[in-house]
Design an enzyme around this catalytic site. Sequence first.
Site, PDB file in Angstrom:
ATOM      1  N   ARG A 146       1.118  -1.000   0.342  1.00  0.00           N
ATOM      2  CA  ARG A 146       0.127  -0.167   0.017  1.00  0.00           C
ATOM      3  C   ARG A 146       0.912   1.328  -0.094  1.00  0.00           C
ATOM      4  O   ARG A 146       2.163   1.490   0.960  1.00  0.00           O
ATOM      5  CB  ARG A 146      -0.883   0.194   1.478  1.00  0.00           C
ATOM      6  CG  ARG A 146      -1.747  -0.689   1.556  1.00  0.00           C
ATOM      7  CD  ARG A 146      -2.977  -0.262   0.148  1.00  0.00           C
ATOM      8  NE  ARG A 146      -4.586  -1.199   0.320  1.00  0.00           N
ATOM      9  CZ  ARG A 146      -4.752  -3.044  -0.078  1.00  0.00           C
ATOM     10  NH1 ARG A 146      -3.642  -3.082  -1.720  1.00  0.00           N
ATOM     11  NH2 ARG A 146      -5.387  -3.194  -0.617  1.00  0.00           N
ATOM     12  N   GLU A 158      -3.568   7.095  -4.789  1.00  0.00           N
ATOM     13  CA  GLU A 158      -3.902   6.784  -6.179  1.00  0.00           C
ATOM     14  C   GLU A 158      -5.340   7.479  -6.486  1.00  0.00           C
ATOM     15  O   GLU A 158      -6.200   7.355  -5.508  1.00  0.00           O
ATOM     16  CB  GLU A 158      -4.280   5.693  -6.049  1.00  0.00           C
ATOM     17  CG  GLU A 158      -2.970   4.871  -5.814  1.00  0.00           C
ATOM     18  CD  GLU A 158      -2.960   3.854  -5.445  1.00  0.00           C
ATOM     19  OE1 GLU A 158      -4.228   2.733  -5.815  1.00  0.00           O
ATOM     20  OE2 GLU A 158      -1.865   2.680  -4.915  1.00  0.00           O
ATOM     21  N   HIS A 208      -1.736   0.520  -9.468  1.00  0.00           N
ATOM     22  CA  HIS A 208      -1.588  -0.351  -8.601  1.00  0.00           C
ATOM     23  C   HIS A 208      -2.232  -1.766  -9.937  1.00  0.00           C
ATOM     24  O   HIS A 208      -3.267  -2.066  -9.857  1.00  0.00           O
ATOM     25  CB  HIS A 208      -2.374   0.300  -8.336  1.00  0.00           C
ATOM     26  CG  HIS A 208      -3.137  -0.890  -7.201  1.00  0.00           C
ATOM     27  ND1 HIS A 208      -3.358   0.098  -6.163  1.00  0.00           N
ATOM     28  CD2 HIS A 208      -3.171  -1.897  -6.837  1.00  0.00           C
ATOM     29  CE1 HIS A 208      -3.889  -0.969  -5.021  1.00  0.00           C
ATOM     30  NE2 HIS A 208      -3.622  -2.236  -5.499  1.00  0.00           N
TER      31      HIS A 208
HETATM   32  P1  NAP Z   1      -0.851 -11.285   5.052  1.00  0.00           P
HETATM   33  O1  NAP Z   1      -1.102 -13.082   4.521  1.00  0.00           O
HETATM   34  O2  NAP Z   1      -2.030 -11.314   5.966  1.00  0.00           O
HETATM   35  O3  NAP Z   1       0.533 -11.439   5.237  1.00  0.00           O
HETATM   36  C1  NAP Z   1       1.223 -10.169   5.619  1.00  0.00           C
HETATM   37  C2  NAP Z   1       2.281 -10.077   6.189  1.00  0.00           C
HETATM   38  O4  NAP Z   1       2.605  -8.843   7.250  1.00  0.00           O
HETATM   39  C3  NAP Z   1       2.391 -11.293   7.704  1.00  0.00           C
HETATM   40  O5  NAP Z   1       3.943 -11.573   7.452  1.00  0.00           O
HETATM   41  C4  NAP Z   1       2.306  -9.956   8.775  1.00  0.00           C
HETATM   42  O6  NAP Z   1       3.623 -10.703   9.836  1.00  0.00           O
HETATM   43  C5  NAP Z   1       3.427  -8.578   7.536  1.00  0.00           C
HETATM   44  N1  NAP Z   1       2.490  -7.441   8.795  1.00  0.00           N
HETATM   45  C6  NAP Z   1       1.502  -6.934   9.318  1.00  0.00           C
HETATM   46  N2  NAP Z   1       1.598  -5.918  10.141  1.00  0.00           N
HETATM   47  C7  NAP Z   1       3.216  -5.894  10.187  1.00  0.00           C
HETATM   48  C8  NAP Z   1       3.992  -4.505  10.141  1.00  0.00           C
HETATM   49  N3  NAP Z   1       3.362  -3.487  11.409  1.00  0.00           N
HETATM   50  N4  NAP Z   1       5.124  -4.682  10.424  1.00  0.00           N
HETATM   51  C9  NAP Z   1       5.784  -5.454   9.926  1.00  0.00           C
HETATM   52  N5  NAP Z   1       5.694  -6.949   9.840  1.00  0.00           N
HETATM   53  C10 NAP Z   1       3.590  -6.988   9.466  1.00  0.00           C
HETATM   54  O7  NAP Z   1      -1.591 -11.037   3.884  1.00  0.00           O
HETATM   55  P2  NAP Z   1      -1.376 -11.174   2.154  1.00  0.00           P
HETATM   56  O8  NAP Z   1      -2.166 -12.313   1.330  1.00  0.00           O
HETATM   57  O9  NAP Z   1       0.291 -11.103   1.656  1.00  0.00           O
HETATM   58  O10 NAP Z   1      -1.420  -9.397   1.062  1.00  0.00           O
HETATM   59  C11 NAP Z   1      -0.690  -8.678   2.074  1.00  0.00           C
HETATM   60  C12 NAP Z   1      -1.059  -7.102   1.269  1.00  0.00           C
HETATM   61  O11 NAP Z   1      -0.210  -7.036   0.054  1.00  0.00           O
HETATM   62  C13 NAP Z   1      -2.396  -6.723   1.849  1.00  0.00           C
HETATM   63  O12 NAP Z   1      -3.104  -6.434   2.704  1.00  0.00           O
HETATM   64  C14 NAP Z   1      -2.838  -5.896   0.875  1.00  0.00           C
HETATM   65  O13 NAP Z   1      -1.983  -4.769   1.235  1.00  0.00           O
HETATM   66  C15 NAP Z   1      -1.035  -5.929  -0.346  1.00  0.00           C
HETATM   67  N6  NAP Z   1      -1.281  -6.679  -1.646  1.00  0.00           N
HETATM   68  C16 NAP Z   1      -1.102  -5.577  -2.732  1.00  0.00           C
HETATM   69  C17 NAP Z   1      -1.784  -5.806  -4.275  1.00  0.00           C
HETATM   70  C18 NAP Z   1      -1.116  -5.157  -5.599  1.00  0.00           C
HETATM   71  O14 NAP Z   1      -1.818  -5.298  -6.463  1.00  0.00           O
HETATM   72  N7  NAP Z   1      -0.231  -4.388  -5.565  1.00  0.00           N
HETATM   73  C19 NAP Z   1      -2.569  -7.031  -4.745  1.00  0.00           C
HETATM   74  C20 NAP Z   1      -3.042  -7.844  -3.304  1.00  0.00           C
HETATM   75  C21 NAP Z   1      -2.200  -7.719  -1.784  1.00  0.00           C
HETATM   76  P3  NAP Z   1       2.902 -10.582  11.342  1.00  0.00           P
HETATM   77  O15 NAP Z   1       1.951  -9.798  11.502  1.00  0.00           O
HETATM   78  O16 NAP Z   1       4.000 -11.207  12.274  1.00  0.00           O
HETATM   79  O17 NAP Z   1       3.597  -8.719  11.996  1.00  0.00           O
HETATM   80  C1  8YV Z   2      -7.057  -4.965  -6.343  1.00  0.00           C
HETATM   81  C2  8YV Z   2      -5.127  -5.202  -4.322  1.00  0.00           C
HETATM   82  O1  8YV Z   2      -6.732  -4.563  -7.144  1.00  0.00           O
HETATM   83  O2  8YV Z   2      -5.793  -6.866  -3.099  1.00  0.00           O
HETATM   84  C3  8YV Z   2      -5.541  -6.052  -2.835  1.00  0.00           C
HETATM   85  O3  8YV Z   2      -5.037  -5.638  -1.996  1.00  0.00           O
HETATM   86  O4  8YV Z   2      -4.384  -3.990  -3.485  1.00  0.00           O
HETATM   87  C4  8YV Z   2      -5.600  -5.309  -5.707  1.00  0.00           C
HETATM   88  O5  8YV Z   2      -5.052  -6.843  -5.599  1.00  0.00           O
HETATM   89  C5  8YV Z   2      -7.471  -3.898  -5.161  1.00  0.00           C
HETATM   90  O6  8YV Z   2      -7.720  -4.366  -4.362  1.00  0.00           O
HETATM   91  C6  8YV Z   2      -8.332  -3.018  -5.704  1.00  0.00           C
HETATM   92  O7  8YV Z   2      -9.359  -4.080  -6.065  1.00  0.00           O
END
Ligand code: NAP
Ligand code: 8YV
Length: 307
Positions: free
Chosen positions: A221, A250, A268
């Site tokens: 994010r 964004e 994104h």
């Molecule tokens: P997840 O499985 O819940 O993993 C999150 C990781 O972050 C965990 O290892 C957690 O470990 C760590 N974490 C949480 N809070 C933290 C903190 N304050 N300091 C350090 N580490 C921390 O989530 P995920 O499915 O991998 O997704 C992660 C994130 O990716 C989503 O929440 C979203 O914001 C982002 N994302 C972006 C896109 C995109 O399009 N760019 C797409 C999908 C997801 P601990 O709890 O031990 O800290």
């Molecule tokens: C999406 C994301 O594009 O899954 C997330 O957390 O950031 C992306 O996969 C976003 O949620 C908009 O729907």
Amino acid sequence: MPDLLQIGSITDAMRTRLEAAFTIHQLDDFDPAKITHVVTNGHDGVNPDLMASLSNLQVISGYGVGYDAIDANAAFARGIKVTHTPNVLNQEVATTAVLLLLACYREILRDDAYVRSGDWEAKGGAPLTRGADNQTIGILGLGRIGQAIADKLAPWNPTIVYHTRSKKDVDYKYYDNLTAMAHDCDVLICITPGGPSTNKIVNAEVMQALGPNGTLINVSRGSVVDEAAMVDALSCGTLGWACLDVFEDEPHVPQALRDLPNTVLLPHVGSGTVETRAAMGALTVDNLLQHLKDGTVASAVPECAML
Ligand code: NAP
Ligand code: 8YV
């Protein structure tokens, strides 16, 4: 039919399935007392005042895994189930992170422009680039997607290290201090959730520790990185490169960031393929339809798992 409030856009496939089960309302035409279900996305979420006004709300289904734009604790307190789309996008977002790393190291955008502009013919071969093999890569957030990124990087023979709040059961070196990890890394990849606990945790000190030869990749994010400090660090060379899929406000990307040559910028699109968005859309709708059928949901966010 029950009343569903649509926030943000949905795909045709989602609409077709939802129309068969719900009366769908748009934000400019709904009776708050009638809405029982909401479909939204990671960007729009649900405004707290709007959520408070929906007195009969039962489910908020989010299209995306990140739900920092939805107050899941407030929802839990009211017995509202919040759902998201974990796992189905792990591989796609990991591919995006690897793509950014390779594009940056091997200067794909610069070299593409070099061919198109005629510089190859006029000036000869392009300048050499950095090799992407054998780098020390720090993953900030070793969760579902962070682990997929580590796995997907294996052919480049990296040394993977990570920082999270709690140590994981993995063989990678764990750092309980983000700045210390950044100091030891060539690349820092951010893939934590957004929200208060990660707000600007990649600050000036972390970027300085990553250093003039360091590369910052953010696919989490925009709020996770101090954007103003990053622009300063990239401009004066205390940070080498930044590859960004996400931004603080964004779709507004600071002009200073757009003007810098040492950045790779994406709108994104971490999960943005036809296949992965279809899987996310299907799970978003599954959660709503399953709730209509038996009152349960398929993929609740952790805060609401006990509901
Ligand atoms: P997840 O499985 O819940 O993993 C999150 C990781 O972050 C965990 O290892 C957690 O470990 C760590 N974490 C949480 N809070 C933290 C903190 N304050 N300091 C350090 N580490 C921390 O989530 P995920 O499915 O991998 O997704 C992660 C994130 O990716 C989503 O929440 C979203 O914001 C982002 N994302 C972006 C896109 C995109 O399009 N760019 C797409 C999908 C997801 P601990 O709890 O031990 O800290
Ligand atoms: C999406 C994301 O594009 O899954 C997330 O957390 O950031 C992306 O996969 C976003 O949620 C908009 O729907």
